[in-house]
Design an enzyme around this catalytic site. Structure first.
Site, PDB file in Angstrom:
ATOM      1  N   GLU A  77       0.882  -1.170   0.000  1.00 24.66           N
ATOM      2  CA  GLU A  77       0.000   0.000   0.000  1.00 24.66           C
ATOM      3  C   GLU A  77       0.912   1.208   0.000  1.00 24.66           C
ATOM      4  O   GLU A  77       1.659   1.406   0.960  1.00 24.66           O
ATOM      5  CB  GLU A  77      -0.897  -0.043   1.243  1.00 24.66           C
ATOM      6  CG  GLU A  77      -2.035   0.943   1.165  1.00 24.66           C
ATOM      7  CD  GLU A  77      -2.203   1.681   2.464  1.00 24.66           C
ATOM      8  OE1 GLU A  77      -2.483   1.065   3.497  1.00 24.66           O
ATOM      9  OE2 GLU A  77      -2.028   2.921   2.450  1.00 24.66           O
TER      10      GLU A  77
ATOM     11  N   CYS B 159      -2.695   7.836   5.000  1.00 24.76           N
ATOM     12  CA  CYS B 159      -2.685   7.550   3.571  1.00 24.76           C
ATOM     13  C   CYS B 159      -3.996   7.975   2.915  1.00 24.76           C
ATOM     14  O   CYS B 159      -4.068   8.058   1.692  1.00 24.76           O
ATOM     15  CB  CYS B 159      -2.442   6.065   3.337  1.00 24.76           C
ATOM     16  SG  CYS B 159      -3.512   5.029   4.329  1.00 24.76           S
TER      17      CYS B 159
END
Lengths: 507, 507
Positions: free
Chosen positions: A229, A266
């Site tokens: 990720e 994020c």
């Protein structure tokens, strides 16, 4: 078949993980579930002690870290339920079919088995939820794969302390020796990722490091899946009518989302496309007073990198501050920041695209003022590659799908779907619910592999692969595939005699 | 964002495919199903004409090729049913939960959407079933992805003729322009695989070419998934009792499997571990008379490569022929082969591992004579990496799982599971049923990505990725996720209020 010689410590970890793989794969799901719940309970029992270490190492607040421990424990318990439920095994049974359209069909049954040892590179910004016992670790252990965690250098003591909790709980719960290991150092992580006994990798971090590791995984003599990720800027689109309906509410939500955890998430909304000449920038400016508390950034490297990005953005032609914010450094070199919000006209954004479009990891967001009549759907491919999230704020009337601009809005939703993993309406992308339907992952560079998620129960599928058994005697079938279904898992059965009907309905 | 400038023809194909992607993704499942069935019907209508071309280009028999057309058509129709059923969408609905363990949970719903344009490199050995309209193509079109097929150089005319059938049927069924393209030449295939508008690749062929293409896919600026089905030698294990019970039956089945399609199948049993001093080699020798018909190999390159491998194997120390077989070349350079079966003692096999263990693509198989007491499970990791299949022949009594050697047999089944995609009992690996539970794929180098299958309905998942929608108004939800479920697809619903119970049962 080892790719390179490992140091004695790493060799011990990898060989123990490899040796433990068959026994761990063979543990009963309910026993693995009990062990995972025991880990969750032990983590919560150690909360006070662990949060103290985490505060010192990360600068995050006690409230945030305590909440994160609870989230991490709940996540582990959810995976315990998931693995006993067994739906993730996607068990399929095709009984033998003497009348099959292509000749006699054998009995074929298919389930999923654990890949073997997995290395998980943990993240800096979630010292619990994406670290030693975070979502990746939970799904790896739930899948039945021995786990080697590469600690993040931002919280080494916390990683050691958390690993101790995990090891003790797993051992007390009767799991095989060697199913859990913690290692330190990037070189160690790379060496393990290259080792032929390691069968998959997980990672949460930057695009640069993620790409490096993904390339290593792909270029091994036997390539392995690598679930990274990486970066995301999470574009938001706000309609004229939404601003007219609730500018203050949107401003509050936006600032909460941008400033939370000092913007080091994020899923922070990095870009907000707002109607030109709308009331939103003023509403954000007016609401900013509630968000001026200074927060320490995770570490000096992140702080310096944020300062650099912030300066570049502020110095870009046409960019003007709405909420100036700032960053200062203390004597220890730690950076302390307050939120920065800037605005830029779409034309200036277009001209300065190279300077502006990348992620600014920290409490900063860019409002892009879009003239009336702008084709919003076209902005996604113009400015962005893949993203974790994309958000649309609509008015109550627009949400009915019956306004004059409904077709444009649908086109925008389609455009978002094509480039992100999660499309949000009238909300904010920070705060990722841990649920069966969650999708945390999107096209490159949001993730290195967008076929799955790193949050939510579907994450377990990353560490499994399908195996079919043909005409297997019951005594040699995995439990999930037996007719008497001793595990009580969902089994999809394709009855014999159906094949001649295939396609007939669609002529 | 194109990676390199394409030739005008390729640019036309790729840009048309990219332009068609949103419209194709938006077609109703039932309309896409109708189009796919129309393609299947058109393929069967053209059978006589297509089989004629295929016989000329491949040397395969009319019976084999006619059967393959039927299989290919049935496969297409199965995918039509699969996509209307909608189970592959894995639709999940988590309703909003005000009492969620981690604070208010939003409404989150998750489904899968097509990736976009996909390139499929077709195979030589199945000019229908793994070629222009084969399983990969069927699953790509069913998923709703525009398809670019790279024709195999072994049957270019057949590829063109099949493509014409596909294009006409898709257009007549009202599918968007640009959803189907055929290209020729390896350089063209590589250029398309590198193009940023192409979102995935599929391939069936050799390890060498597959690795080359997988590396290209992984090293793009934005990497994409690459599903290559590469090489496999499909080990078989036969117990003492199975030989005692039915040596003749096993010999017949073995020779049928090795000689079918002149051994040019990815699932041909390449190695058979037989008890030393058993009756099986003699039974195979005795049965060989029925299998001496000469068959043409697919093309001169494959024939020469087979001859070379065959010579190397026959010349290896300790290898002795059971069925000598042979290969001769006609004036056109085509190779004609009869089946070769050799035997080698386990110790000699071990010594000559490098020379013997690789795939011999053609009608050849190696019997490895294993002394009593050999740890059969240990032979898998000793000799092999990943394989498509692994097979075990047991006696009727052994199949009960209650014989003295049951633990050893279970260990062997586990060892096979860890290294193959399909474990067979008392059967032969050639002949891959097209069914929901089929698994055709295994660890590297059997496939470049063992998370999925290239045969059976699960193959469709390769060309989709998950997307979640958070708090989406019904008017903006994909049909598969709406409460009124207009498509009638399976929806997994996680009710609100459950989260506090997670893990409680496992304490």
């Amino acid at each position: 078949m080892t790719s390179e010689v490992l140091s004695p410590d790493l060799e011990a970890a990898v060989s123990a993980a490899a040796a433990a793989a068959p026994a761990f794969a063979a543990t009963a799901p309910v026993d693995r579930a009990r062990a995972i719940v025991a880990v969750a309970d032990a983590l919560e029992s150690a909360k006070t002690r662990l949060v103290e270490i985490a505060m010192r190492e990360t600068g995050l607040t006690e409230a945030r870290l305590s909440g994160e421990v609870v989230r991490t424990a709940v996540q582990l318990r959810l995976f315990a339920d998931t693995l006993v439920d067994g739906g993730y095994l996607d068990a399929r049974i095709d009984p033998a079919d003497p009348d099959f359209a292509l000749g006699v069909r054998p009995d074929v049954r298919r389930t999923h088995i654990p890949l073997g040892p997995v290395i998980n590179f943990s993240a800096s910004n979630f010292p619990f939820a994406f670290s030693v016992l975070g979502g990746d670790s939970a799904s790896i252990l739930a899948a039945g794969c021995p786990l080697i965690v590469k600690a993040h250098s931002g919280h080494p003591d916390l990683s050691d302390a958390t690993a101790e909790v995990a090891r003790e709980a797993l051992e007390a719960a009767g799991m095989p020796q060697g199913v859990f290991h913690l290692i330190h150092g990037r070189e160690a992580g790379v060496a393990v990722l290259k080792d032929s006994r390691v069968k998959a990798g997980a990672f949460t971090g930057s695009i640069g490091v993620g790409r490096l590791l993904a390339d290593i995984a792909a270029s091994r003599p036997a390539p392995i899946p690598f679930y990274g990720e990486l970066g995301s800027v999470n574009p938001v689109f706000i309609t004229v009518d939404a601003v007219a309906e609730r500018a203050e509410e949107i401003a509050q939500g936006f600032l909460t989302s941008v400033s939370g955890s000092a913007g080091q998430l994020c899923t922070k909304p990095g870009f907000v496309f707002v109607p030109a000449a709308s009331a939103l920038p003023a509403a954000i400016e007016a609401a900013a007073g509630d968000f001026l508390a200074e927060h320490r950034l995770l570490d000096p490297r992140i702080a310096r990198s944020f300062e650099e990005r912030r300066n570049a953005i502020l110095g870009s032609p046409g960019v003007h501050p709405i909420v100036p914010g700032g960053i200062r450094f203390d004597d220890a070199g730690q950076g302390w920041a307050t939120p920065t919000v800037v605005a830029v006209a779409l034309d200036d954004f277009r001209r300065a695209k190279e300077a502006l479009v990348d992620e600014a990891f920290g409490p900063l967001s860019i409002l892009v003022e879009t003239p009336e009549g702008t084709d919003l759907a076209a902005l996604m491919p113009e400015f962005y590659e893949g993203n974790l999230t994309g958000t649309l704020h609509l008015s109550t009337t627009e949400a009915t799908g019956e306004t004059a601009n409904a077709a444009e809005l649908r086109a925008l939703v389609d455009a978002l779907s094509r480039q992100v993993g999660r499309v949000l309406f009238n909300g904010w992308s920070t705060g990722v619910a841990v649920t069966p339907a969650q999708q945390h992952g999107g096209p490159w560079p949001a993730t290195s592999n967008d076929s799955s998620t790193s949050v939510g129960t579907a994450a377990i599928t990353r560490f499994l692969r399908p195996v079919a058994y043909q005409n297997a005697p019951a005594a040699f079938l995995p439990a999930a595939l037996r007719d008497d279904n001793p595990l009580g898992v969902p089994q999809a059965i394709a009855p014999a005699g159906e094949s001649h009907a295939w396609g007939n309905r669609w002529r």
